[in-house]
Design a protein around this motif. Structure first.
Motif, PDB file in Angstrom:
ATOM      1  N   GLU A 208       0.933  -1.346   0.006  1.00 45.10           N
ATOM      2  CA  GLU A 208      -0.114   0.060  -0.120  1.00 45.10           C
ATOM      3  C   GLU A 208       0.876   1.358   0.079  1.00 45.10           C
ATOM      4  O   GLU A 208       0.488   2.225  -0.637  1.00 45.10           O
ATOM      5  N   PHE A 209       2.035   1.203   0.668  1.00 44.37           N
ATOM      6  CA  PHE A 209       2.767   2.440   0.918  1.00 44.37           C
ATOM      7  C   PHE A 209       3.883   2.512   0.165  1.00 44.37           C
ATOM      8  O   PHE A 209       5.197   2.765   0.475  1.00 44.37           O
ATOM      9  N   GLU A 210       3.815   2.741  -1.185  1.00 46.47           N
ATOM     10  CA  GLU A 210       4.795   2.852  -2.206  1.00 46.47           C
ATOM     11  C   GLU A 210       5.293   4.149  -1.688  1.00 46.47           C
ATOM     12  O   GLU A 210       6.381   4.718  -2.138  1.00 46.47           O
ATOM     13  N   SER A 211       4.242   5.331  -1.556  1.00 47.32           N
ATOM     14  CA  SER A 211       4.453   6.366  -1.284  1.00 47.32           C
ATOM     15  C   SER A 211       4.080   6.697   0.421  1.00 47.32           C
ATOM     16  O   SER A 211       3.160   6.148   0.887  1.00 47.32           O
ATOM     17  N   GLU A 261      -1.155   3.640  11.578  1.00 49.06           N
ATOM     18  CA  GLU A 261      -1.868   3.002  10.544  1.00 49.06           C
ATOM     19  C   GLU A 261      -1.397   3.367   9.181  1.00 49.06           C
ATOM     20  O   GLU A 261      -1.551   2.466   8.301  1.00 49.06           O
ATOM     21  N   LEU A 262      -0.811   4.470   9.016  1.00 49.84           N
ATOM     22  CA  LEU A 262      -0.431   4.862   7.450  1.00 49.84           C
ATOM     23  C   LEU A 262       1.325   4.378   7.142  1.00 49.84           C
ATOM     24  O   LEU A 262       1.864   5.588   6.839  1.00 49.84           O
ATOM     25  N   GLU A 263       1.742   3.270   7.525  1.00 46.13           N
ATOM     26  CA  GLU A 263       3.198   3.129   7.420  1.00 46.13           C
ATOM     27  C   GLU A 263       3.339   1.514   6.988  1.00 46.13           C
ATOM     28  O   GLU A 263       2.706   0.781   7.160  1.00 46.13           O
ATOM     29  N   VAL A 264       4.530   1.344   6.298  1.00 47.64           N
ATOM     30  CA  VAL A 264       4.652   0.008   5.938  1.00 47.64           C
ATOM     31  C   VAL A 264       4.501  -1.092   6.847  1.00 47.64           C
ATOM     32  O   VAL A 264       4.233  -2.337   6.729  1.00 47.64           O
ATOM     33  N   PHE A 265       5.052  -0.697   8.285  1.00 47.23           N
ATOM     34  CA  PHE A 265       5.121  -1.466   9.202  1.00 47.23           C
ATOM     35  C   PHE A 265       3.924  -2.039   9.765  1.00 47.23           C
ATOM     36  O   PHE A 265       3.830  -2.898  10.784  1.00 47.23           O
TER      37      PHE A 265
END
Length: 322
Positions: A208-211, A261-265
């Motif tokens: 999800e977090f390519e950016s 919530e908004l991170e790769v990990f």
């Protein structure tokens, strides 16, 4: 880059006020690391503030066999009563490729003052110059030294927690696994702040977090590749390097894990917390809605940042002072 629609409104407003954009880590290479490390050191030097309530002492532990000694920073309250006091053994972050314990002076100073503990912070070797297992073995060597010298340091060896943030959180989890499997030192608690746990790059949040505001997928791939080289993503990776790979999580100390919530990990932390609990390990887990990686350090005055910091303090006090 437009904000993610789920980004916390207070964090979004603060990001909009920043005069300088965050560096683009999507094309990070090994050649970039010297400048990146120099910039981080300069930023720390420019913002460091001596805290008269916390004393800092430099010590050295015997390193792993054939390796240099390991630098440690020992923090304690300037007015602390004679021990023995609980201890937080702390491991700094930086994606396995940057960072020093000195940059966490303010962060661990808060633990010293609000928990009433001694903090020992380890300066482990960084990848790619020092690939796995050098970082986790340095961390384990520092923990072993701390336990061996507990009486001299005024530390209660029965009340030692191991903690860290980001890459440091992953190294903390790996160090705790090593301590279990090698028969010591005893660890009473593990505090894993947005830990970096899984090199396989196959959870929904990594896709999800390519950016991302901080530490998007490409940077994460670079960090793991720096640590593991061609072994990244293969079956030839130790659970001490990537704790998500550990098949048996039983017999580990109680754990605290948090993540944005908004991170790769996000998803590897969710899964690790779930597996710890299923293995009979008492586990406290926090998922901070609308938060990105390192949100509490970048925007410390936001309500969600204050909430996260307070939750860690409460957890450590319950674990070490009860």
């Amino acid at each position: 880059m437009p904000h993610h629609p789920n980004l916390d409104r207070e964090l979004a407003a603060a990001l909009d006020r920043f005069e300088m954009p965050f560096p683009d880590l999507s094309t990070l290479t090994a050649e970039d690391l010297p400048e990146m490390r120099a910039q981080a050191a300069a930023m720390y030097a420019a913002t460091a503030v001596d805290d008269p309530l916390v004393t800092i002492e430099e010590r050295w532990a015997q390193g792993p066999e054939g390796a240099p000694d390991v630098r440690l920073r020992v923090y304690r309250s300037a007015g602390a009563a004679d021990g023995p006091l609980p201890c937080l053994y702390w491991i700094h972050g930086g994606g396995m490729i940057v960072g020093t314990p000195d940059a966490d002076d303010a962060l661990v100073g808060r633990f010293v003052k609000e928990v009433g503990c001694v903090v020992v912070s380890v300066d482990y070797r960084l990848a790619p110059e020092h690939p796995d297992p050098a970082p986790v073995e340095d961390c384990y060597a520092g923990l072993a030294w701390t336990a061996k010298n507990a009486a001299e340091l005024g530390i209660d060896p029965a009340r030692v927690a191991v903690g860290g943030a980001s890459a440091g959180g992953g190294l903390a989890a790996g160090t705790v696994l090593l301590a279990r499997d090698r028969g010591g030192p005893a660890v009473a608690y593990q505090l894993l702040v947005c830990p970096m746990l899984d090199d396989r790059d196959n959870t929904p949040s990594t896709l999800e977090f390519e950016s991302a505001v901080v530490w998007a997928r490409a940077a994460n791939v670079f960090g793991w590749t720096s640590l593991l080289g061609d072994r990244k993503g293969t079956d030839d990776v130790s659970p001490y390097a990537a704790p998500a790979r550990a098949e048996d999580l039983s017999g580990l100390p109680p754990a605290f894990i948090d993540v944005g919530e908004l991170e790769v990990f996000r998803d590897e932390c969710l899964l690790y917390a779930q597996r710890l609990s299923q293995a009979g390990v008492s586990t406290e887990f926090h998922l901070y809605a609308g938060a990105f990686h390192g949100f509490d350090l970048i925007i410390p005055d936001a309500e969600v940042s204050r909430q996260a910091g307070a939750a860690r303090i409460v957890a450590l006090r319950r674990a070490l002072l009860a």
